[in-house]
Design a protein around this motif. Structure first.
Motif, PDB file in Angstrom:
ATOM      1  N   HIS A   1      50.571  52.979  47.156  1.00 51.76           N
ATOM      2  CA  HIS A   1      49.515  53.992  47.176  1.00 51.76           C
ATOM      3  C   HIS A   1      48.785  54.013  45.836  1.00 51.76           C
ATOM      4  O   HIS A   1      47.541  53.979  45.783  1.00 51.76           O
ATOM      5  N   MET A   2      49.528  54.063  44.747  1.00 53.87           N
ATOM      6  CA  MET A   2      48.919  54.165  43.426  1.00 53.87           C
ATOM      7  C   MET A   2      48.172  52.894  43.052  1.00 53.87           C
ATOM      8  O   MET A   2      47.099  52.946  42.445  1.00 53.87           O
ATOM      9  N   ALA A   3      48.720  51.736  43.418  1.00 52.96           N
ATOM     10  CA  ALA A   3      48.044  50.467  43.121  1.00 52.96           C
ATOM     11  C   ALA A   3      46.756  50.339  43.924  1.00 52.96           C
ATOM     12  O   ALA A   3      45.711  49.927  43.395  1.00 52.96           O
ATOM     13  N   ALA A   4      46.808  50.689  45.220  1.00 54.70           N
ATOM     14  CA  ALA A   4      45.620  50.584  46.071  1.00 54.70           C
ATOM     15  C   ALA A   4      44.564  51.610  45.676  1.00 54.70           C
ATOM     16  O   ALA A   4      43.357  51.330  45.716  1.00 54.70           O
ATOM     17  N   GLU A   5      45.015  52.797  45.293  1.00 53.19           N
ATOM     18  CA  GLU A   5      44.083  53.833  44.844  1.00 53.19           C
ATOM     19  C   GLU A   5      43.338  53.361  43.592  1.00 53.19           C
ATOM     20  O   GLU A   5      42.117  53.517  43.477  1.00 53.19           O
ATOM     21  N   PHE A   6      44.086  52.767  42.663  1.00 52.57           N
ATOM     22  CA  PHE A   6      43.470  52.237  41.450  1.00 52.57           C
ATOM     23  C   PHE A   6      42.509  51.108  41.787  1.00 52.57           C
ATOM     24  O   PHE A   6      41.375  51.054  41.279  1.00 52.57           O
ATOM     25  N   ALA A   7      42.947  50.173  42.656  1.00 48.81           N
ATOM     26  CA  ALA A   7      42.096  49.041  43.032  1.00 48.81           C
ATOM     27  C   ALA A   7      40.798  49.512  43.671  1.00 48.81           C
ATOM     28  O   ALA A   7      39.711  49.009  43.349  1.00 48.81           O
ATOM     29  N   GLU A   8      40.903  50.490  44.572  1.00 51.35           N
ATOM     30  CA  GLU A   8      39.704  50.979  45.258  1.00 51.35           C
ATOM     31  C   GLU A   8      38.693  51.543  44.265  1.00 51.35           C
ATOM     32  O   GLU A   8      37.502  51.203  44.307  1.00 51.35           O
ATOM     33  N   ASP A   9      39.146  52.389  43.368  1.00 53.38           N
ATOM     34  CA  ASP A   9      38.218  53.026  42.434  1.00 53.38           C
ATOM     35  C   ASP A   9      37.667  52.014  41.430  1.00 53.38           C
ATOM     36  O   ASP A   9      36.467  52.003  41.134  1.00 53.38           O
ATOM     37  N   TRP A  10      38.524  51.160  40.920  1.00 53.12           N
ATOM     38  CA  TRP A  10      38.121  50.184  39.901  1.00 53.12           C
ATOM     39  C   TRP A  10      37.120  49.176  40.460  1.00 53.12           C
ATOM     40  O   TRP A  10      36.115  48.864  39.824  1.00 53.12           O
ATOM     41  N   VAL A  11      37.384  48.681  41.663  1.00 46.22           N
ATOM     42  CA  VAL A  11      36.504  47.685  42.272  1.00 46.22           C
ATOM     43  C   VAL A  11      35.177  48.308  42.691  1.00 46.22           C
ATOM     44  O   VAL A  11      34.102  47.727  42.478  1.00 46.22           O
ATOM     45  N   ARG A  12      35.220  49.495  43.294  1.00 49.83           N
ATOM     46  CA  ARG A  12      33.972  50.133  43.710  1.00 49.83           C
ATOM     47  C   ARG A  12      33.073  50.432  42.510  1.00 49.83           C
ATOM     48  O   ARG A  12      31.851  50.456  42.649  1.00 49.83           O
ATOM     49  N   LYS A  13      33.669  50.653  41.355  1.00 51.23           N
ATOM     50  CA  LYS A  13      32.884  50.904  40.146  1.00 51.23           C
ATOM     51  C   LYS A  13      32.601  49.621  39.374  1.00 51.23           C
ATOM     52  O   LYS A  13      32.153  49.663  38.230  1.00 51.23           O
ATOM     53  N   ASN A  14      32.867  48.478  40.025  1.00 51.73           N
ATOM     54  CA  ASN A  14      32.611  47.175  39.412  1.00 51.73           C
ATOM     55  C   ASN A  14      33.302  47.065  38.050  1.00 51.73           C
ATOM     56  O   ASN A  14      32.728  46.619  37.066  1.00 51.73           O
ATOM     57  N   PHE A  15      34.553  47.507  38.008  1.00 50.48           N
ATOM     58  CA  PHE A  15      35.414  47.434  36.839  1.00 50.48           C
ATOM     59  C   PHE A  15      34.945  48.333  35.694  1.00 50.48           C
ATOM     60  O   PHE A  15      35.202  48.038  34.528  1.00 50.48           O
ATOM     61  N   GLY A  16      34.278  49.405  36.057  1.00 53.46           N
ATOM     62  CA  GLY A  16      33.936  50.427  35.077  1.00 53.46           C
ATOM     63  C   GLY A  16      35.101  51.388  34.884  1.00 53.46           C
ATOM     64  O   GLY A  16      36.236  51.112  35.280  1.00 53.46           O
ATOM     65  N   SER A  17      34.829  52.528  34.284  1.00 54.44           N
ATOM     66  CA  SER A  17      35.890  53.501  33.995  1.00 54.44           C
ATOM     67  C   SER A  17      36.432  54.115  35.278  1.00 54.44           C
ATOM     68  O   SER A  17      35.668  54.583  36.130  1.00 54.44           O
ATOM     69  N   VAL A  18      37.750  54.117  35.394  1.00 55.82           N
ATOM     70  CA  VAL A  18      38.421  54.701  36.555  1.00 55.82           C
ATOM     71  C   VAL A  18      38.493  56.213  36.367  1.00 55.82           C
ATOM     72  O   VAL A  18      38.558  56.718  35.240  1.00 55.82           O
ATOM     73  N   GLU A  19      38.475  56.939  37.486  1.00 54.37           N
ATOM     74  CA  GLU A  19      38.614  58.393  37.428  1.00 54.37           C
ATOM     75  C   GLU A  19      39.871  58.759  36.628  1.00 54.37           C
ATOM     76  O   GLU A  19      40.938  58.166  36.832  1.00 54.37           O
ATOM     77  N   PRO A  20      39.789  59.708  35.720  1.00 55.73           N
ATOM     78  CA  PRO A  20      40.936  60.031  34.855  1.00 55.73           C
ATOM     79  C   PRO A  20      42.221  60.340  35.612  1.00 55.73           C
ATOM     80  O   PRO A  20      43.309  59.897  35.214  1.00 55.73           O
ATOM     81  N   ASP A  21      42.137  61.095  36.706  1.00 55.70           N
ATOM     82  CA  ASP A  21      43.344  61.433  37.469  1.00 55.70           C
ATOM     83  C   ASP A  21      43.974  60.196  38.075  1.00 55.70           C
ATOM     84  O   ASP A  21      45.205  60.059  38.125  1.00 55.70           O
ATOM     85  N   ILE A  22      43.127  59.290  38.570  1.00 53.92           N
ATOM     86  CA  ILE A  22      43.637  58.052  39.162  1.00 53.92           C
ATOM     87  C   ILE A  22      44.288  57.191  38.087  1.00 53.92           C
ATOM     88  O   ILE A  22      45.373  56.630  38.285  1.00 53.92           O
ATOM     89  N   ASP A  23      43.635  57.080  36.950  1.00 56.40           N
ATOM     90  CA  ASP A  23      44.184  56.286  35.847  1.00 56.40           C
ATOM     91  C   ASP A  23      45.514  56.869  35.361  1.00 56.40           C
ATOM     92  O   ASP A  23      46.460  56.124  35.078  1.00 56.40           O
ATOM     93  N   ARG A  24      45.609  58.193  35.298  1.00 51.78           N
ATOM     94  CA  ARG A  24      46.851  58.829  34.858  1.00 51.78           C
ATOM     95  C   ARG A  24      47.994  58.524  35.834  1.00 51.78           C
ATOM     96  O   ARG A  24      49.103  58.182  35.417  1.00 51.78           O
ATOM     97  N   ARG A  25      47.711  58.666  37.138  1.00 47.78           N
ATOM     98  CA  ARG A  25      48.753  58.382  38.130  1.00 47.78           C
ATOM     99  C   ARG A  25      49.169  56.908  38.081  1.00 47.78           C
ATOM    100  O   ARG A  25      50.356  56.583  38.234  1.00 47.78           O
ATOM    101  N   PHE A  26      48.210  56.034  37.872  1.00 46.64           N
ATOM    102  CA  PHE A  26      48.494  54.598  37.777  1.00 46.64           C
ATOM    103  C   PHE A  26      49.405  54.314  36.587  1.00 46.64           C
ATOM    104  O   PHE A  26      50.399  53.574  36.704  1.00 46.64           O
ATOM    105  N   ARG A  27      49.106  54.919  35.443  1.00 43.94           N
ATOM    106  CA  ARG A  27      49.909  54.709  34.243  1.00 43.94           C
ATOM    107  C   ARG A  27      51.298  55.339  34.366  1.00 43.94           C
ATOM    108  O   ARG A  27      52.274  54.806  33.827  1.00 43.94           O
ATOM    109  N   ASP A  28      51.384  56.458  35.072  1.00 43.22           N
ATOM    110  CA  ASP A  28      52.676  57.112  35.254  1.00 43.22           C
ATOM    111  C   ASP A  28      53.589  56.338  36.200  1.00 43.22           C
ATOM    112  O   ASP A  28      54.812  56.474  36.138  1.00 43.22           O
TER     113      ASP A  28
END
Length: 222
Positions: free
Chosen positions: A104-131
């Motif tokens: 879930h966390m990997a796919a959530e990160f991938a979705e946001d990161w790719v849709r933003k063309n590798f721009g800044s990920v939403e802070p909450d998503i990035d935090r969950r990914f790092r945790d």
């Protein structure tokens, strides 16, 4: 307990629903992948990422980019790694609440990161990914996402070329890019087709029919 995933509408600065390549972007991404080659060798040759997790990540990233070619290939490879049809459907539709926590966390990160063309990920998503993942795991995941995205966009550009021939060009795609990149994709298709034929135990005609049927029912989120 289900994890809540908040779907975000596409906005300014996000990649289009079916992103394609232009030649300068292809060159830049090729250079990026070259710099990531030691990391990708760890993933594919040294097994730093489990095969089923890697293939599930490919399926999710290919769904974000709406790439039918990569989705077809990696859904089949995911099955070889033991991923169930139900989970593959959940990944194809990015139904994240039905995935286990790590995926879930990997796919959530991938979705946001790719849709933003590798721009800044939403802070909450990035935090969950790092945790959820260690530093080395995060770097492996990012590398696989970049590789999948490269293959997705190149394949989508080939699709844009086919669409143009059929009188349905894709917005934002240029003929000169389509021709050059389609030649590269064509070579890759020739290379992987024998492996797919062996995997599916089908001849070229049977494989084409199966892929055509898959394309008709392929329905990732837009």
């Amino acid at each position: 307990m289900k994890l809540l995933s908040k779907k975000k509408p596409a906005g300014t600065g996000r990649a289009p629903a079916k992103p394609v390549f232009r030649l300068p972007e292809l060159v830049r991404e090729s250079a990026m992948l070259a710099s990531l080659s030691p990391r990708l060798m760890r993933v594919y040759l040294n097994g730093s990422m489990e095969g089923d997790f890697r293939e599930r990540l490919w399926v999710a990233t290919s769904a974000v980019n709406r790439c039918r070619y990569c989705s077809y290939m990696h859904q089949n490879w995911a099955r070889l790694e033991g991923v169930s049809d139900e989970e593959i459907r959940n990944l194809e539709h990015l139904d994240l609440d039905r995935l286990d926590r790590r995926m879930h966390m990997a796919a959530e990160f991938a979705e946001d990161w790719v849709r933003k063309n590798f721009g800044s990920v939403e802070p909450d998503i990035d935090r969950r990914f790092r945790d959820t993942f260690l530093t080395c795991e995060r770097e492996d995941i990012r590398a696989v996402i970049r590789l999948a995205n490269f293959a997705n966009r190149a394949s989508n550009t080939f699709d844009a070329f086919l669409g143009r021939l059929g009188g349905k060009p894709i917005a934002g795609s240029r003929f000169v890019d389509e021709v050059a990149i389609s030649a590269l994709v064509g070579g890759a298709v020739v290379g992987v087709t024998p492996a797919l034929m062996a995997m599916r135990r089908k001849g070229p005609v049977g494989l084409f029919r199966e892929f055509r049927a898959f394309s008709r029912r392929f329905s990732p989120p837009s």
